[in-house]
Design a protein around this motif. Structure first.
Motif, short mmCIF file in Angstrom:
data_model
loop_
_atom_site.label_atom_id
_atom_site.label_comp_id
_atom_site.label_asym_id
_atom_site.label_seq_id
_atom_site.Cartn_x
_atom_site.Cartn_y
_atom_site.Cartn_z
N UNK B 133 13.14 19.81 31.18
CA UNK B 133 14.43 19.33 31.66
C UNK B 133 14.31 18.96 33.13
N UNK B 134 14.65 17.74 33.45
CA UNK B 134 14.64 17.34 34.85
C UNK B 134 15.96 17.78 35.47
N UNK B 135 15.86 18.63 36.48
CA UNK B 135 17.08 19.08 37.15
C UNK B 135 17.78 17.90 37.79
N UNK B 136 19.06 17.78 37.58
CA UNK B 136 19.80 16.64 38.13
C UNK B 136 21.27 17.00 38.30
N UNK B 137 21.97 16.10 38.94
CA UNK B 137 23.40 16.23 39.18
C UNK B 137 24.14 16.48 37.87
N UNK B 138 24.79 17.62 37.72
CA UNK B 138 25.46 17.90 36.45
C UNK B 138 26.54 16.87 36.10
N UNK B 139 27.06 16.17 37.12
CA UNK B 139 28.09 15.17 36.83
C UNK B 139 27.50 13.87 36.27
N UNK B 140 26.21 13.68 36.47
CA UNK B 140 25.56 12.48 35.92
C UNK B 140 24.05 12.74 35.85
N UNK B 141 23.66 13.50 34.84
CA UNK B 141 22.26 13.95 34.78
C UNK B 141 21.33 13.00 34.05
N UNK B 142 21.84 11.90 33.49
CA UNK B 142 21.00 11.06 32.63
C UNK B 142 20.26 10.00 33.45
N UNK B 143 18.98 10.21 33.61
CA UNK B 143 18.17 9.27 34.37
C UNK B 143 17.79 8.07 33.51
N UNK B 144 17.59 6.95 34.16
CA UNK B 144 16.96 5.82 33.51
C UNK B 144 15.60 6.27 32.96
N UNK B 145 15.22 5.72 31.81
CA UNK B 145 13.98 6.13 31.15
C UNK B 145 12.75 6.05 32.08
N UNK B 146 12.60 4.89 32.75
CA UNK B 146 11.38 4.73 33.56
C UNK B 146 11.41 5.64 34.79
N UNK B 147 12.61 5.98 35.24
CA UNK B 147 12.71 6.91 36.37
C UNK B 147 12.31 8.31 35.93
N UNK B 148 12.68 8.68 34.72
CA UNK B 148 12.28 9.99 34.20
C UNK B 148 10.75 10.03 34.06
N UNK B 149 10.18 8.93 33.57
CA UNK B 149 8.72 8.85 33.46
C UNK B 149 8.10 9.00 34.85
N UNK B 150 8.70 8.32 35.84
CA UNK B 150 8.18 8.40 37.21
C UNK B 150 8.14 9.85 37.71
N UNK B 151 9.24 10.55 37.53
CA UNK B 151 9.32 11.92 38.06
C UNK B 151 8.30 12.84 37.39
#
Lengths: 241, 241
Positions: B133-151
């Motif tokens: 799970x990528x920790x993210x802003x609970x108000x908008x936690x859904x990253x763009x796919x390629x950004x999730x791959x990047x992280x």
């Protein structure tokens, strides 16, 4: 949580990158976007790529120069994949996140991203106080702009979470300048106790610096370490600095 | 460096995301891309967004099912922004990077990313051994796919660098008993320089021990630190131990 950290994008060419950067920011809890002379904005493509971060685009400030974007900031960090002739204090992405989170408590912090192909010009860099380099594959180290924004914002978010976890224990991280003072104090002390020859210092300090960087001392621990250094100086018959 | 870690993208809708993911991978030293039923690939848009990572796209393997993509893997990590009914061991992005780098030495590791809107389905998750799970802003936690791959790829790269830094210097970790000898030496020295009162030591040593534990000094660094201690003792007119 509203952080006083702004993301400044200089002369962005692709509006899609602006939208993707806005989303990356919001995903990581940041909302202050400043655009310096964007080539094509506002644009549908920016909004298409922003997902649910259209509010970040709506509130983006558009300015005509970097100076205008950062005028009120006491810390301006430039991102760069390349070594520069202008030597600024260098952060890793992780250090950048921690430093920004620490410093935004006092006054606004800006993290500045250059143009897609050219990065930051030298006269942009001259307006920065520090530089962040994202560690990457040396064979292809140039990240897409919005991906670089994502990584930096992610490290900011991690620093915030980490800070909250630590503030449970009431202990904060030192500022970069406090760390630098500690390293200077360390160097003087090693000379005072005849461990280091000022004329031939070798790599001793680099090794110790890398050790302490890994340990990430808190402010309290840093005070303790400096107390040890002062005691060693005193025991060596040298005056405390 | 060639890592036996593959990035698996399931039914990607936007070819631009495939290209951006390929670039993100190459920026971080990864080159094995597997596409499960991509909606539109190969495509110009994927190549446009790939920058200099077109080789990653050229070599991408296209398969008809997740099972086919991961058949030979002993560790399969699924990415997900949401809590699942199926409980798998959960990693942070950082832990995912370290675990993947560690485990790929024995056999291939797969990190699996779901569809842009839907993420991973339950029957995908059932084929995974762990979840990140990528920790993210609970108000908008859904990253763009390629950004999730990047992280995720960034955390893999950090884990590799960290591993090399520790191994490349042929520098081993000290034994537990060597660490204990160092802590004893530290204690004696702090007494010798009058920083520590043997009758009322307080918690100073505990604090310093926890700092050095975090730094995880190598054997070489430990020798350096002991050299510093001996020099301080000598400067204080006390005998070296």
């Amino acid at each position: 949580m509203s952080l006083n950290i702004r993301i400044v994008l200089i002369q962005t060419w692709h509006p899609g990158n602006i939208g993707a950067a806005a989303r990356a920011m919001k995903n990581m809890g940041l909302d202050q976007l400043v655009l310096v002379n964007p080539v094509d904005f506002p644009s549908d493509e920016a909004y298409n790529r922003a997902g649910k971060a259209t509010d970040v685009l709506d509130n983006a400030r558009i300015v005509g120069s970097l100076a205008e974007a950062i005028g009120d900031c006491n810390l301006v960090i430039g991102t760069s994949a390349r070594e520069r002739s202008i030597k600024l204090p260098g952060f890793t992405a992780e250090e950048c996140g921690r430093e920004a989170v620490q410093r935004q408590q006092q006054s606004p912090v800006a993290i500045v991203f250059g143009r897609e192909r050219m990065g930051l010009h030298n006269d942009d860099i001259q307006q920065c106080h520090a530089q962040v380099n994202i560690d990457a594959n040396p064979e292809y180290p140039v990240l897409n702009l919005s991906q670089a924004v994502q990584l930096i914002c992610y490290e900011v978010f991690k620093a915030v979470s980490d800070k909250h976890a630590r503030e449970g224990s009431t202990d904060a991280y030192p500022l970069h300048q406090d760390l630098n003072r500690f390293y200077e104090h360390l160097e003087t002390t090693l000379e005072d106790i005849d461990f280091l020859n000022p004329d031939h210092p070798g790599q001793t300090l680099d090794h110790l610096r890398s050790l302490f960087r890994r340990a990430q001392p808190t402010s309290k621990e840093l005070r303790l370490l400096r107390g040890v250094l002062s005691a060693a100086q005193k025991a060596a018959g040298k005056e405390d600095n």
